[in-house]
Motif scaffolding. Structure first.
Motif, mmCIF file in Angstrom:
data_model
loop_
_atom_site.group_PDB
_atom_site.id
_atom_site.type_symbol
_atom_site.label_atom_id
_atom_site.label_comp_id
_atom_site.label_asym_id
_atom_site.label_seq_id
_atom_site.Cartn_x
_atom_site.Cartn_y
_atom_site.Cartn_z
ATOM 1 N N ALA A 439 118.611 37.752 -14.507
ATOM 2 C CA ALA A 439 119.409 36.881 -15.375
ATOM 3 C C ALA A 439 118.984 36.963 -16.835
ATOM 4 C CB ALA A 439 119.302 35.440 -14.891
ATOM 5 N N GLN A 440 117.685 37.017 -17.100
ATOM 6 C CA GLN A 440 117.205 37.076 -18.483
ATOM 7 C C GLN A 440 117.672 38.359 -19.162
ATOM 8 O OE1 GLN A 440 115.556 34.859 -20.388
ATOM 9 N NE2 GLN A 440 115.324 36.263 -22.121
ATOM 10 N N LEU A 441 117.537 39.466 -18.461
ATOM 11 C CA LEU A 441 117.943 40.754 -19.024
ATOM 12 C C LEU A 441 119.447 40.781 -19.292
ATOM 13 C CD1 LEU A 441 116.322 43.319 -19.701
ATOM 14 C CD2 LEU A 441 117.132 44.293 -17.541
ATOM 15 N N ALA A 442 120.225 40.207 -18.378
ATOM 16 C CA ALA A 442 121.673 40.176 -18.557
ATOM 17 C C ALA A 442 122.053 39.320 -19.770
ATOM 18 C CB ALA A 442 122.341 39.628 -17.298
ATOM 19 N N ALA A 443 121.385 38.181 -19.936
ATOM 20 C CA ALA A 443 121.664 37.327 -21.091
ATOM 21 C C ALA A 443 121.333 38.060 -22.387
ATOM 22 C CB ALA A 443 120.865 36.031 -20.986
ATOM 23 N N GLU A 444 120.205 38.785 -22.405
ATOM 24 C CA GLU A 444 119.850 39.544 -23.607
ATOM 25 C C GLU A 444 120.872 40.646 -23.865
ATOM 26 O OE1 GLU A 444 115.826 40.885 -23.718
ATOM 27 O OE2 GLU A 444 115.025 38.985 -22.943
ATOM 28 N N ALA A 449 125.032 43.018 -27.219
ATOM 29 C CA ALA A 449 126.432 43.412 -27.422
ATOM 30 C C ALA A 449 127.051 42.614 -28.565
ATOM 31 C CB ALA A 449 127.222 43.206 -26.130
ATOM 32 N N ALA A 450 126.633 41.341 -28.699
ATOM 33 C CA ALA A 450 127.152 40.505 -29.786
ATOM 34 C C ALA A 450 126.776 41.079 -31.148
ATOM 35 C CB ALA A 450 126.613 39.078 -29.652
ATOM 36 N N LEU A 451 125.634 41.767 -31.227
ATOM 37 C CA LEU A 451 125.232 42.388 -32.496
ATOM 38 C C LEU A 451 126.208 43.481 -32.910
ATOM 39 C CD1 LEU A 451 121.358 42.657 -31.906
ATOM 40 C CD2 LEU A 451 122.611 40.927 -33.224
ATOM 41 N N ARG A 454 130.758 42.475 -29.748
ATOM 42 C CA ARG A 454 131.454 42.587 -28.462
ATOM 43 C C ARG A 454 130.870 41.621 -27.423
ATOM 44 N NH1 ARG A 454 133.910 47.612 -28.096
ATOM 45 N NH2 ARG A 454 134.997 46.735 -26.295
ATOM 46 N N PHE A 455 130.505 40.422 -27.855
ATOM 47 C CA PHE A 455 129.888 39.476 -26.898
ATOM 48 C C PHE A 455 130.811 39.177 -25.732
ATOM 49 C CE2 PHE A 455 129.504 35.192 -25.200
ATOM 50 C CZ PHE A 455 128.194 35.192 -24.757
ATOM 51 N N TRP A 456 132.046 38.766 -26.016
ATOM 52 C CA TRP A 456 132.924 38.307 -24.938
ATOM 53 C C TRP A 456 133.316 39.439 -23.999
ATOM 54 C CZ3 TRP A 456 132.751 33.619 -23.561
ATOM 55 C CH2 TRP A 456 132.551 32.592 -24.498
ATOM 56 N N ASP A 457 133.410 40.654 -24.535
ATOM 57 C CA ASP A 457 133.704 41.787 -23.646
ATOM 58 C C ASP A 457 132.563 41.999 -22.653
ATOM 59 O OD1 ASP A 457 136.166 42.412 -24.915
ATOM 60 O OD2 ASP A 457 135.062 43.392 -26.535
ATOM 61 N N MET A 458 131.317 41.953 -23.172
ATOM 62 C CA MET A 458 130.168 42.110 -22.274
ATOM 63 C C MET A 458 130.055 40.919 -21.331
ATOM 64 S SD MET A 458 127.645 43.928 -21.217
ATOM 65 C CE MET A 458 127.157 45.168 -22.456
ATOM 66 N N HIS A 459 130.315 39.724 -21.845
ATOM 67 C CA HIS A 459 130.284 38.513 -21.002
ATOM 68 C C HIS A 459 131.199 38.670 -19.795
ATOM 69 C CE1 HIS A 459 130.562 34.157 -20.028
ATOM 70 N NE2 HIS A 459 131.846 34.421 -19.855
ATOM 71 N N GLY A 482 132.314 51.151 -24.753
ATOM 72 C CA GLY A 482 132.340 52.002 -25.931
ATOM 73 C C GLY A 482 131.362 51.581 -27.011
ATOM 74 N N LEU A 483 130.274 50.907 -26.626
ATOM 75 C CA LEU A 483 129.267 50.499 -27.604
ATOM 76 C C LEU A 483 128.432 51.688 -28.055
ATOM 77 C CD1 LEU A 483 127.932 47.167 -26.002
ATOM 78 C CD2 LEU A 483 129.766 47.453 -27.667
#
Length: 550
Positions: A439-444, A449-451, A454-459, A482-483
Motif C-alpha cells: 500500500a505504501q509503495l502504491a500511494a507513493e 505520477a502526480a509530479l 497524471r495523479f487521477w489516471d494512476m489512481h 505513457g509517463l
C-alpha cells in the motif's frame, strides 16, 4: 419491585450509553449544545408538572405529578422515525439529550418523592459503591467485570435502601467512554493475527479475541450487547406487564373526565412542546445568542411534540403513586399521550412540509455552525480534487490502494459524482502497512505520477488493479499511461512521493481516522454505510445545509 427495576435499569443503561457516545463523538462535543439541551429538558419537565398540578388542585390526586413529566426515549425516537423522516439528524440528538436530562431528574424524583422509608446504611453502601466506580474509572481500569460487580452492589444496596435503583443503569451508561478505534490498537490486533496465523493455539485465539474487543470502546461493546435486548425484549415486556387496563366505553368515559387522565394527557401533549420550545428560546435570548439551536425552530417544535411520549418511567411513577381505579386512569392518560404526541408530531411535520422549499430548509436546519471532524481542511491547491473546485459539497476519502473495501467503494464514488454535478471529491492516502505490504509503495506511485500531472489516471489504475502493486507492476502502469519512465523510476527509488503520503497520514491521525475507507462530507465524518444510498443521503443533507448557510 426488583425485577421491574432490573429491566428498566438495563434500558436506562442503553440510553446513557447512547448519550455518552454523542458527548464524546457526536453533536454534544460542542458543550453549548449540551447546555441548551439541558435547559430544554428542564423546561420540558416543569411546564407539564405545572399543568398537571393546576388541573388536579383540590382533587386529592396531586401526588401523581411525577407521571406527567418524563419522556420515554424509545417511544419518542420511534415517533421520530415514523413521522420525522425529513427531520435533520440533530433533532434525534436534541431529543436524546432532553430525555437523559428528564430521566435523571425523574429518577431523582422517584428516589425522593416516591420511595418508601429510606434505610440510611444501605443507601450509604450504594453511594460508597458508586464512589469506588468513579475511583476505578479515574485509575484507568478497563476490566468490565469490576464495573459490573460494583454496579450490582450499588443496585442491590439501593433496592434494600428503599430507593428505586433504576438510576444505576443510566449513571453507568453516562460514565462509559466512547471513542473511535485507534490506529495503534488496530495495528496491535494485526500483529496478534499474524502470531495466530503462525501458531494457531487456543491460547493465542483467546488473546486475539481479547485484543479485538479492547480495540473497540467500552461504549460500543456494551451498546452492541444490550441494545437489542433492551429495545426488543425488556421495554416491550415492561409495557405488557404494566399497561394492562380494561378498555370499555364506561372506563374511557370516566377516565376522560378524571383530572388525573387530563393532567397527564395535557401535560405531555401541550406542556412538553411548550416547555421545550419556551426554555430553548429563553436560553438563546438570555445567552445573547451564544447558545444556538443546532437545528431550525421548526425542528425544535417538532422535536418538542415527539418528546411528549411518556411511557416507561411514567408508568413506573404511576404505579408508585396510585392504585386501583386511579392507577387505571393514569395509565389511560399515559397511553393517550402517546397517541396525542404522535398526532401532534405528524401535524407539525406536515405543516413544515407544505412550506416553500427555502423556508422549509430554514425551519428544519437553522443557521448554527456544524461541528467539523476533518483534521486538516481541504486545500484545492494542495489536495487532489475531482469535480468543481468551488462545489458546495466536498467528499473526502481516506483510502488505501490495497484495501478491498476501498476498491468496492470506488464504484460508489463514481456513481455519486455522476449523480451529483455539484460535488467535489478528494482522495487522501492512508496506507495500512501492517496489513497491506504494497500500500505504501502504491500511494507513493500515485504521488510520483502526480509530479507528471497524471495523479487521477494512476489512481484509477491502482484502485482497479489492487492485486498488481509490486514495483514491476507499478512500472508497467506508468508505461501504460505513457509517463516518462526514467523519471518515474528515479522518483520512485528516491521516494519522492513519501513526504506527501506522510502528510496525509498525519492529517488522518488529527481527524481520528484509523481504517479505510473513511469518508467525510463537508468536514463531518460519515459513520453510516458507504453504499450509494448512504453517501447520497449525506451529500443531500450537506447540500441543503450549505444552501441555508449561504
Amino acid at each position: 419491585m426488583g425485577r421491574r427495576a432490573s429491566g428498566v435499569s438495563q434500558w436506562q443503561l442503553v440510553v446513557g450509553l447512547e448519550a455518552r457516545r454523542e458527548f464524546d463523538m457526536g453533536e454534544l462535543r460542542d458543550r453549548t449544545r449540551l447546555a441548551l439541551s439541558l435547559a430544554a429538558g428542564v423546561g420540558g419537565m416543569l411546564v407539564p408538572v405545572g399543568i398537571y398540578l393546576a388541573i388536579n388542585a383540590g382533587h386529592g390526586s396531586t401526588q401523581g405529578w411525577g407521571a406527567a413529566m418524563s419522556t420515554d426515549t424509545a417511544f419518542s425516537l420511534g415517533v421520530l422515525a415514523v413521522v420525522g423522516r425529513r427531520m435533520p439528524p440533530g433533532v434525534r440528538v436534541f431529543i436524546l439529550t432532553i430525555t437523559v436530562v428528564d430521566d435523571l431528574l425523574a429518577l431523582g424524583v422517584i428516589a425522593v418523592a416516591y420511595s418508601d422509608r429510606i434505610t440510611v446504611p444501605a443507601l450509604l453502601v450504594a453511594v460508597g459503591a458508586f464512589a469506588v466506580v468513579l475511583l476505578v474509572r479515574w485509575l484507568g481500569s478497563r476490566r468490565g467485570i469490576v464495573y459490573a460487580l460494583l454496579a450490582l452492589v450499588a443496585w442491590v444496596a439501593l433496592l434494600e435502601s428503599g430507593v428505586d435503583p433504576v438510576v444505576i443503569g443510566l449513571a453507568m451508561g453516562l460514565l462509559t467512554y466512547a471513542y473511535p478505534a485507534a490506529r495503534a490498537d488496530l495495528e496491535r490486533v494485526s500483529g496478534l493475527f499474524r502470531l495466530f496465523r503462525e501458531q494457531p493455539t487456543p491460547e493465542l485465539g483467546r488473546t486475539v479475541r481479547a485484543g479485538i474487543a479492547s480495540a473497540l470502546s467500552p461504549n460500543e461493546r456494551l451498546q452492541r450487547m444490550y441494545h437489542p435486548w433492551a429495545g426488543y425484549v425488556i421495554v416491550p415486556l415492561f409495557a405488557l406487564a404494566n399497561v394492562g387496563i380494561p378498555v370499555s366505553g364506561e372506563e374511557l368515559g370516566r377516565a376522560f373526565t378524571s383530572p388525573i387522565t387530563l393532567g397527564i394527557l395535557l401535560g405531555y401533549v401541550l406542556g412538553k412542546p411548550l416547555g421545550i420550545v419556551g426554555a430553548t428560546a429563553l436560553a438563546t435570548v438570555v445567552s445573547r445568542g451564544r447558545l444556538r439551536v443546532p437545528v431550525g425552530w421548526g425542528a425544535v417544535a417538532a422535536g418538542g411534540t415527539m418528546a411528549g411520549v411518556g411511557f416507561t418511567v411514567s408508568l413506573l411513577i404511576a404505579t408508585l403513586a396510585f392504585d386501583g381505579a386511579r392507577l387505571q386512569e393514569a395509565k389511560i392518560g399515559i397511553l393517550s399521550a402517546v397517541l396525542g404526541s404522535f398526532v401532534a408530531g405528524r401535524l407539525v411535520t406536515g405543516l413544515i412540509g407544505v412550506l416553500p422549499r427555502p423556508l422549509q430548509l430554514r425551519a428544519l436546519l437553522g443557521k448554527a455552525e456544524m461541528i467539523v471532524d476533518l483534521g486538516v481542511p481541504v486545500d484545492p491547491d494542495r489536495d487532489h480534487v475531482r469535480g468543481p473546485r468551488k462545489a458546495p459539497v466536498t467528499v473526502v476519502e481516506y483510502g488505501d490502494y490495497e484495501c478491498p473495501f476501498c476498491g468496492q467503494a470506488e464504484s460508489v464514488v463514481r456513481e455519486l459524482l455522476g449523480d451529483f454535478g455539484d460535488v467535489r471529491y478528494v482522495w487522501r492516502h492512508l496506507p495500512l502497512t501492517d496489513v497491506h505490504p504494497h500500500a505504501q509503495l502504491a500511494a507513493e506511485a500515485a504521488e510520483v505520477a502526480a509530479l507528471q500531472g497524471r495523479f487521477w489516471d494512476m489512481h484509477d489504475l491502482l484502485i482497479s488493479h489492487q492485486g498488481d502493486l509490486t514495483i514491476d507492476d507499478l512500472l508497467g502502469h506508468a508505461a501504460d499511461l505513457g509517463l516518462d519512465l526514467r523519471r518515474f523510476e528515479r522518483d520512485m527509488r528516491a521516494h519522492a512521493g513519501a513526504t506527501r503520503v506522510a502528510e496525509d497520514v498525519e492529517s488522518a491521525d488529527l481527524g481520528g481516522v484509523a481504517g479505510t475507507p473513511t469518508f467525510f462530507v463537508n468536514g463531518r465524518r460519515h459513520y453510516g454505510a458507504y453504499d450509494i444510498a448512504g453517501l447520497s443521503e449525506a451529500v443531500r443533507a450537506a447540500r441543503e445545509r450549505a444552501a441555508v448557510a449561504a
